[in-house]
Design a protein around this motif. Structure first.
Motif, PDB file in Angstrom:
ATOM      1  N   LEU A 188      -4.110  -0.063 -15.104  1.00  0.00           N
ATOM      2  CA  LEU A 188      -2.647  -0.194 -15.126  1.00  0.00           C
ATOM      3  C   LEU A 188      -2.152  -0.426 -13.704  1.00  0.00           C
ATOM      4  CD1 LEU A 188      -0.068   0.063 -16.905  1.00  0.00           C
ATOM      5  CD2 LEU A 188       0.023   2.463 -16.198  1.00  0.00           C
ATOM      6  N   PRO A 189      -1.389  -1.490 -13.444  1.00  0.00           N
ATOM      7  CA  PRO A 189      -0.927  -1.766 -12.083  1.00  0.00           C
ATOM      8  C   PRO A 189      -0.089  -0.617 -11.525  1.00  0.00           C
ATOM      9  CG  PRO A 189      -0.605  -3.685 -13.477  1.00  0.00           C
ATOM     10  CD  PRO A 189      -0.994  -2.556 -14.387  1.00  0.00           C
ATOM     11  N   VAL A 190      -0.401  -0.244 -10.294  1.00  0.00           N
ATOM     12  CA  VAL A 190       0.336   0.807  -9.597  1.00  0.00           C
ATOM     13  C   VAL A 190       1.021   0.203  -8.379  1.00  0.00           C
ATOM     14  CG1 VAL A 190       0.164   2.968  -8.292  1.00  0.00           C
ATOM     15  CG2 VAL A 190      -1.227   2.633 -10.348  1.00  0.00           C
ATOM     16  N   LEU A 191       2.322   0.395  -8.275  1.00  0.00           N
ATOM     17  CA  LEU A 191       3.080  -0.026  -7.107  1.00  0.00           C
ATOM     18  C   LEU A 191       3.262   1.199  -6.217  1.00  0.00           C
ATOM     19  CD1 LEU A 191       5.800  -2.191  -8.878  1.00  0.00           C
ATOM     20  CD2 LEU A 191       3.577  -2.918  -7.972  1.00  0.00           C
ATOM     21  N   ALA A 192       2.815   1.093  -4.979  1.00  0.00           N
ATOM     22  CA  ALA A 192       2.876   2.219  -4.050  1.00  0.00           C
ATOM     23  C   ALA A 192       4.269   2.338  -3.465  1.00  0.00           C
ATOM     24  CB  ALA A 192       1.843   2.029  -2.946  1.00  0.00           C
ATOM     25  N   ALA A 193       4.799   3.544  -3.443  1.00  0.00           N
ATOM     26  CA  ALA A 193       6.142   3.789  -2.920  1.00  0.00           C
ATOM     27  C   ALA A 193       6.148   5.089  -2.135  1.00  0.00           C
ATOM     28  CB  ALA A 193       7.154   3.867  -4.067  1.00  0.00           C
ATOM     29  N   GLY A 194       7.122   5.202  -1.249  1.00  0.00           N
ATOM     30  CA  GLY A 194       7.281   6.428  -0.481  1.00  0.00           C
ATOM     31  C   GLY A 194       6.822   6.273   0.947  1.00  0.00           C
ATOM     32  N   GLY A 195       7.748   5.896   1.834  1.00  0.00           N
ATOM     33  CA  GLY A 195       7.429   5.825   3.251  1.00  0.00           C
ATOM     34  C   GLY A 195       6.991   4.473   3.747  1.00  0.00           C
ATOM     35  N   ILE A 196       7.177   3.423   2.960  1.00  0.00           N
ATOM     36  CA  ILE A 196       6.732   2.093   3.384  1.00  0.00           C
ATOM     37  C   ILE A 196       7.855   1.384   4.137  1.00  0.00           C
ATOM     38  CG2 ILE A 196       5.966  -0.176   2.618  1.00  0.00           C
ATOM     39  CD1 ILE A 196       4.541   1.150   0.305  1.00  0.00           C
ATOM     40  N   GLY A 197       7.584   1.106   5.413  1.00  0.00           N
ATOM     41  CA  GLY A 197       8.560   0.411   6.226  1.00  0.00           C
ATOM     42  C   GLY A 197       7.984  -0.719   7.042  1.00  0.00           C
ATOM     43  N   ASN A 198       6.648  -0.898   6.984  1.00  0.00           N
ATOM     44  CA  ASN A 198       6.039  -2.018   7.690  1.00  0.00           C
ATOM     45  C   ASN A 198       4.816  -2.529   6.940  1.00  0.00           C
ATOM     46  OD1 ASN A 198       3.698  -0.479   8.508  1.00  0.00           O
ATOM     47  ND2 ASN A 198       4.926   0.394  10.165  1.00  0.00           N
ATOM     48  N   GLY A 199       4.302  -3.670   7.381  1.00  0.00           N
ATOM     49  CA  GLY A 199       3.194  -4.309   6.697  1.00  0.00           C
ATOM     50  C   GLY A 199       1.885  -3.567   6.814  1.00  0.00           C
ATOM     51  N   SER A 243      24.408   6.231  10.780  1.00  0.00           N
ATOM     52  CA  SER A 243      23.738   7.510  10.520  1.00  0.00           C
ATOM     53  C   SER A 243      22.259   7.289  10.242  1.00  0.00           C
ATOM     54  CB  SER A 243      24.389   8.217   9.327  1.00  0.00           C
ATOM     55  OG  SER A 243      25.726   8.559   9.590  1.00  0.00           O
ATOM     56  N   TYR A 244      21.954   6.231   9.485  1.00  0.00           N
ATOM     57  CA  TYR A 244      20.557   5.919   9.209  1.00  0.00           C
ATOM     58  C   TYR A 244      19.827   5.491  10.483  1.00  0.00           C
ATOM     59  CZ  TYR A 244      21.655   5.857   4.178  1.00  0.00           C
ATOM     60  OH  TYR A 244      22.028   6.190   2.901  1.00  0.00           O
ATOM     61  N   ILE A 245      20.451   4.643  11.279  1.00  0.00           N
ATOM     62  CA  ILE A 245      19.811   4.123  12.485  1.00  0.00           C
ATOM     63  C   ILE A 245      19.563   5.241  13.501  1.00  0.00           C
ATOM     64  CG2 ILE A 245      20.183   2.612  14.480  1.00  0.00           C
ATOM     65  CD1 ILE A 245      21.545   0.646  12.563  1.00  0.00           C
ATOM     66  N   ASP A 246      20.476   6.192  13.570  1.00  0.00           N
ATOM     67  CA  ASP A 246      20.352   7.283  14.538  1.00  0.00           C
ATOM     68  C   ASP A 246      19.385   8.372  14.080  1.00  0.00           C
ATOM     69  OD1 ASP A 246      22.205   6.014  16.137  1.00  0.00           O
ATOM     70  OD2 ASP A 246      23.897   7.247  15.465  1.00  0.00           O
ATOM     71  N   ALA A 247      19.099   8.451  12.784  1.00  0.00           N
ATOM     72  CA  ALA A 247      18.323   9.560  12.242  1.00  0.00           C
ATOM     73  C   ALA A 247      16.843   9.458  12.605  1.00  0.00           C
ATOM     74  CB  ALA A 247      18.477   9.610  10.726  1.00  0.00           C
ATOM     75  N   THR A 248      16.188  10.606  12.658  1.00  0.00           N
ATOM     76  CA  THR A 248      14.741  10.683  12.806  1.00  0.00           C
ATOM     77  C   THR A 248      14.132  11.089  11.469  1.00  0.00           C
ATOM     78  OG1 THR A 248      14.586  13.037  13.361  1.00  0.00           O
ATOM     79  CG2 THR A 248      15.134  11.508  15.153  1.00  0.00           C
ATOM     80  N   VAL A 284      13.116   6.624   7.534  1.00  0.00           N
ATOM     81  CA  VAL A 284      14.359   6.393   8.262  1.00  0.00           C
ATOM     82  C   VAL A 284      14.133   6.458   9.769  1.00  0.00           C
ATOM     83  CG1 VAL A 284      15.131   8.809   8.301  1.00  0.00           C
ATOM     84  CG2 VAL A 284      16.828   6.958   8.300  1.00  0.00           C
ATOM     85  N   GLY A 285      13.143   7.221  10.200  1.00  0.00           N
ATOM     86  CA  GLY A 285      12.842   7.308  11.623  1.00  0.00           C
ATOM     87  C   GLY A 285      12.338   6.010  12.218  1.00  0.00           C
ATOM     88  N   MET A 286      11.946   5.056  11.356  1.00  0.00           N
ATOM     89  CA  MET A 286      11.485   3.744  11.806  1.00  0.00           C
ATOM     90  C   MET A 286      12.586   2.694  11.709  1.00  0.00           C
ATOM     91  SD  MET A 286       7.860   3.942   9.758  1.00  0.00           S
ATOM     92  CE  MET A 286       7.425   2.228  10.041  1.00  0.00           C
ATOM     93  N   LEU A 287      13.715   3.055  11.127  1.00  0.00           N
ATOM     94  CA  LEU A 287      14.796   2.097  10.904  1.00  0.00           C
ATOM     95  C   LEU A 287      15.778   2.186  12.057  1.00  0.00           C
ATOM     96  CD1 LEU A 287      15.422   2.788   7.094  1.00  0.00           C
ATOM     97  CD2 LEU A 287      13.762   1.237   8.169  1.00  0.00           C
ATOM     98  N   ASN A 288      15.477   1.497  13.146  1.00  0.00           N
ATOM     99  CA  ASN A 288      16.295   1.647  14.347  1.00  0.00           C
ATOM    100  C   ASN A 288      17.029   0.378  14.764  1.00  0.00           C
ATOM    101  OD1 ASN A 288      14.139   0.155  15.315  1.00  0.00           O
ATOM    102  ND2 ASN A 288      13.119   1.955  16.189  1.00  0.00           N
TER     103      ASN A 288
END
Length: 373
Positions: A219-230, A265-270, A340-344
């Motif tokens: 069954l195909p599984v799509l990974a989620a949770g904490g993905i912000g880069n390749g 708020s998102y950009i400033d957050a860690t 969010v800590g990577m979204l700067n």
């Protein structure tokens, strides 16, 4: 990067972008991934408008995310239309909870909504209120994928979606939930670690992904949770995932319908600024920690109600936060994952897709060198 689910959907890259903004969904679909519009905040009439717009602006296909919880207050109440169900559930909400929510907003100087901006309290948080949304989805042929954010969808919903030629899946935060999805006959599973934004379990992505992939077999599984880069996409596919389900990264793109104060708020957050809280929806969801989430944690204050009753208390705060984001910056609803800590910085959606692909390729090339290829 192409996997089997790409062929089934007719998309170029297995990059799934969950978003509440149609502009973002369209941009990702047109860049080779697939945008998935979160429908929970829309009435059926509003969803019709959104999907009609997507039909006009998406070259290929898109998806829709619904919220039909497996367990919620009021489940099993049959024979009521959405308005009657909302009225019935509203009777279960203690006035003290409404007064407390109003006090938080008033203490922070968040103005009340104008009288003409009345809104529903319930929206799409039950099988009854989701049913009209499904009818809308089935009228739009480019809506090729449906995902349920909380639990296994009812059997009749699964049949309805699959019989229309669409794929249907659901999110999970444990092996048990993933197996429930598989046994129900879903087409895919979105496996989300605790790092993710919104409703999550307690197990981290790096631990949860391989467990679920092994448990559900083909069954195909799509990974989620904490993905912000390749690099993270490469890691997920290396574990056997069929694609990457992303969400938080689309909150800081140019096309996002996020007020400037909230985006800042998102950009400033860690990554340390998030918390799993029941303060908005009644189920544990990850978001930015602020005065609202802290207030509902204090022992002397009311405890959050079960879903959907807590959202019936909190939805006025959500709406007021959207209308008055500057005033509500310390009590706003900011669902987001630890990524969010990577979204700067602010990027265009198409550029994010391109960046994810380039980073994925660089990661694969790095591994090839390590392996002597």
């Amino acid at each position: 990067m192409r996997t089997e689910i790409c062929d089934r959907l007719g998309i170029e890259f297995p990059i799934f972008a969950f978003t509440h903004c149609r502009d973002v969904a369209a941009a990702v679909s047109n860049a080779g991934g697939i945008g998935v519009l979160g429908a929970v905040g829309f009435t059926a009439e509003q969803l019709e408008v959104e999907l009609s717009w997507l039909d006009e602006h998406v070259h290929g296909v898109y998806g829709v995310d619904l919220v039909i919880p497996s367990k919620y207050e009021g489940k099993g109440i049959d024979g009521l239309n959405p308005e009657e169900l909302e009225a019935k559930l509203a009777e279960l909400v203690p006035q003290g909870h409404r007064d407390f929510a109003e006090k938080i907003l008033a203490d922070h100087g968040v103005p009340k909504l104008p009288a003409e901006e009345h809104h529903n309290q319930l929206l799409g948080w039950t099988a009854t209120t989701v049913a009209p949304q499904i009818e809308v989805i089935l009228r739009h042929p480019k809506a090729k994928l449906v995902a349920n954010a909380l639990g296994t969808p009812p059997a009749e919903v699964i049949s309805q979606i699959q019989d229309s030629g669409r794929l249907i899946g659901a999110l999970c935060g444990s092996v048990k939930h993933a197996l429930n999805h598989k046994n129900a006959g879903l087409d895919f599973v979105v496996c989300q670690g605790t790092e993710g934004g919104g409703h999550t379990g307690e197990v981290s992505s790096l631990v949860l992904w391989p467990q679920v992939i092994d448990a559900v077999g083909d069954l195909p599984v799509l990974a989620a949770g904490g993905i912000g880069n390749g690099r993270q996409i490469a890691a997920a596919l290396a574990m056997g995932a069929a694609g990457a389900w992303t969400g938080s990264v689309w909150l800081t793109v140019e096309e996002a319908n996020v007020p400037p104060a909230q985006m800042q708020s998102y950009i400033d957050a860690t990554s340390n600024d998030t918390v799993r809280s029941r303060a908005w929806t009644g189920k544990p969801a990850r978001m930015l920690k602020n005065d609202w989430t802290e207030a509902w944690e204090q022992p002397e204050n009311p405890s959050p109600l079960p879903m959907p009753l807590q959202m019936m208390v909190a939805l006025d705060g959500v709406k007021r936060g959207h209308r008055y984001p500057e005033a509500a910056k310390d009590v706003n609803f900011n669902p987001v994952g630890q990524v969010v800590g990577m979204l700067n910085k602010v990027e265009r959606s198409a550029d994010v897709v391109a960046r994810l692909i380039n980073e994925y390729v660089e990661s694969c090339e790095r591994l090839n060198k390590l392996n002597g290829a």
